[in-house]
Design a protein around this motif. Structure first.
Motif, PDB file in Angstrom:
ATOM      1  N   SER A   1       0.837  -1.200   0.000  1.00  0.00           N
ATOM      2  CA  SER A   1       0.000   0.000   0.000  1.00  0.00           C
ATOM      3  C   SER A   1       0.878   1.259   0.000  1.00  0.00           C
ATOM      4  O   SER A   1       0.541   2.254  -0.634  1.00  0.00           O
ATOM      5  N   ILE A   2       2.031   1.185   0.676  1.00  0.00           N
ATOM      6  CA  ILE A   2       2.950   2.339   0.650  1.00  0.00           C
ATOM      7  C   ILE A   2       3.482   2.537  -0.777  1.00  0.00           C
ATOM      8  O   ILE A   2       3.562   3.653  -1.277  1.00  0.00           O
ATOM      9  N   ASP A   3       3.790   1.415  -1.450  1.00  0.00           N
ATOM     10  CA  ASP A   3       4.193   1.495  -2.866  1.00  0.00           C
ATOM     11  C   ASP A   3       3.122   2.210  -3.684  1.00  0.00           C
ATOM     12  O   ASP A   3       3.419   3.061  -4.512  1.00  0.00           O
ATOM     13  N   GLY A   4       1.881   1.814  -3.427  1.00  0.00           N
ATOM     14  CA  GLY A   4       0.755   2.388  -4.178  1.00  0.00           C
ATOM     15  C   GLY A   4       0.655   3.886  -3.942  1.00  0.00           C
ATOM     16  O   GLY A   4       0.462   4.662  -4.878  1.00  0.00           O
ATOM     17  N   ILE A   5       0.809   4.289  -2.677  1.00  0.00           N
ATOM     18  CA  ILE A   5       0.677   5.710  -2.362  1.00  0.00           C
ATOM     19  C   ILE A   5       1.806   6.516  -3.010  1.00  0.00           C
ATOM     20  O   ILE A   5       1.563   7.514  -3.683  1.00  0.00           O
TER      21      ILE A   5
ATOM     22  N   VAL B   1      10.273  12.013   2.705  1.00  0.00           N
ATOM     23  CA  VAL B   1      11.117  12.422   1.583  1.00  0.00           C
ATOM     24  C   VAL B   1      11.985  11.246   1.147  1.00  0.00           C
ATOM     25  O   VAL B   1      12.159  10.962  -0.040  1.00  0.00           O
ATOM     26  N   GLY B   2      12.502  10.511   2.166  1.00  0.00           N
ATOM     27  CA  GLY B   2      13.347   9.357   1.879  1.00  0.00           C
ATOM     28  C   GLY B   2      12.641   8.303   1.047  1.00  0.00           C
ATOM     29  O   GLY B   2      13.221   7.717   0.143  1.00  0.00           O
ATOM     30  N   GLN B   3      11.347   8.079   1.337  1.00  0.00           N
ATOM     31  CA  GLN B   3      10.571   7.111   0.572  1.00  0.00           C
ATOM     32  C   GLN B   3      10.590   7.451  -0.918  1.00  0.00           C
ATOM     33  O   GLN B   3      10.804   6.591  -1.757  1.00  0.00           O
ATOM     34  N   TYR B   4      10.334   8.711  -1.202  1.00  0.00           N
ATOM     35  CA  TYR B   4      10.296   9.128  -2.605  1.00  0.00           C
ATOM     36  C   TYR B   4      11.683   9.055  -3.225  1.00  0.00           C
ATOM     37  O   TYR B   4      11.844   8.669  -4.379  1.00  0.00           O
TER      38      TYR B   4
END
Ligand code: UDP
Ligand code: MG
Length: 309
Positions: free
Chosen positions: A218-222, A286-289
């Motif tokens: 779901s985090i991937d999806g977001i 920010v790190g996720q992106y």
């Protein structure tokens, strides 16, 4: 004659492979009547059991059955992408191997295409047989996505979808590494008809998804379909600046009136730890992106084929 390509991602589905074939064949009369030929592409996603052998057995008896086998487990998204790339049909449908996507819906789906739709998608209206906690969070996820993403992502949508060649070509033109197909389907647009059905429990074996995997997915999806979390981080920053300014004024005034600048040490610690928490949280967003961008620029292949029949 039109060709229908059926893409079946399989990960440890040795028991379901023949069942699926049998169940699919029940539509033979319909296909003959509509002058549709078909091919089934079983995409083995690095299975550890005898899935490949099961597909080979079917292939030996029926040349319309094909096999794509990955060098390791790349995930269902990669399997679907590989299937779409290798499909040759005028129509393409993606179906789970465990028969949770009932092949008996196919005639109805085709009649929708005849009405002029480019794609016929399915969603389940019940989540019977699923752990309640999972259903709860799944609902939350879809509600959140509706608010923060401009791409339409339906609650309960399955990957079970019949598409025209034109739509599949559009999907293939999106070779992104972090694939979230439910979003990609919505993003490419085209006229889509939604069919609803009651949840069917899987025929054999167990689901490959646990709560943790679904959370990461779901985090991937977001991150793939919304940049709202980045804006959220920025807004948090502004809010805390305003708060800090008010506090500065308050403390200066209080010290001028009452003196004693040293007291208030506990409140200081609380405020500092709160703010550093928020900072780290926003940095994490920010790190996720950044991480997604990093994986994307590496341009690694989405899957590696070991065998193709
Ligand atoms: N699958 C896959 N790779 C994976 C996990 C699953 O190809 O890493 C396939 C699996 O074999 C099945 C479909 O994706 O055909 C859906 O998986 P599953 O039934 O476990 O998910 P659920 O229906 O519970 O959402
Ligand atoms: Mg399933």
């Amino acid at each position: 004659m039109k060709l229908l390509s059926v893409i079946v991602p399989c990960y440890n589905e040795e028991e379901n492979v023949p069942f699926f074939y049998e169940e699919f064949l029940k539509n033979e009369d319909f296909f003959r009547e509509k002058e549709i030929t078909w091919e089934i592409l079983y995409v083995d996603d690095g299975s550890k059991d005898a899935t490949v052998a099961a597909v080979k057995k079917l292939h030996a008896n029926d040349e319309r059955v094909h096999l794509l086998s990955f060098s390791r487990n790349f995930g269902k998204e990669a399997a679907m992408y590989a299937g779409l790339q290798k499909s040759r049909g005028d129509y393409i449908v993606i179906m789970d191997a465990d028969l949770q996507d009932p092949p008996s819906l196919l005639p109805q789906m085709f009649s929708c295409l005849e009405e002029g739709y480019d794609s016929v998608a399915t969603r389940r209206v019940s989540r019977k047989g699923e752990p309640p906690v999972r259903s709860f969070f799944a609902r939350r996820f879809y509600r959140l996505m509706k608010r923060i993403s401009r791409t339409e992502i339906m609650d309960g949508a399955r990957d079970y979808r019949l598409m025209t060649r034109q739509m599949v070509d559009a999907i293939l033109a999106m070779p992104e590494y972090n694939r979230f197909t439910k979003g990609i389907f919505g993003w490419v647009g085209f006229k889509t008809k939604w069919l609803e059905f009651e949840n069917v429990e899987r025929r054999k074996g167990e689901t490959k998804w646990n709560f943790w995997k679904l959370l990461l997915y779901s985090i991937d999806g977001i991150t793939a379909f919304s940049t709202a979390p980045l804006s959220f981080a920025a807004v948090m920053g502004i809010l805390f600046c305003v708060l800090a300014f008010i506090l500065i004024v308050f403390i200066v005034v209080r010290t001028l009136i009452f003196g004693d600048p040293v007291s208030g040490w506990p409140s200081m610690v609380c405020i500092m730890s709160l703010i550093s928490g928020v900072q780290l949280f926003c940095l994490g967003i920010v790190g996720q992106y950044l991480a997604k961008t990093y994986m994307e620029v590496k341009q690694r292949p989405i899957y590696l084929l070991k065998e193709e029949l």
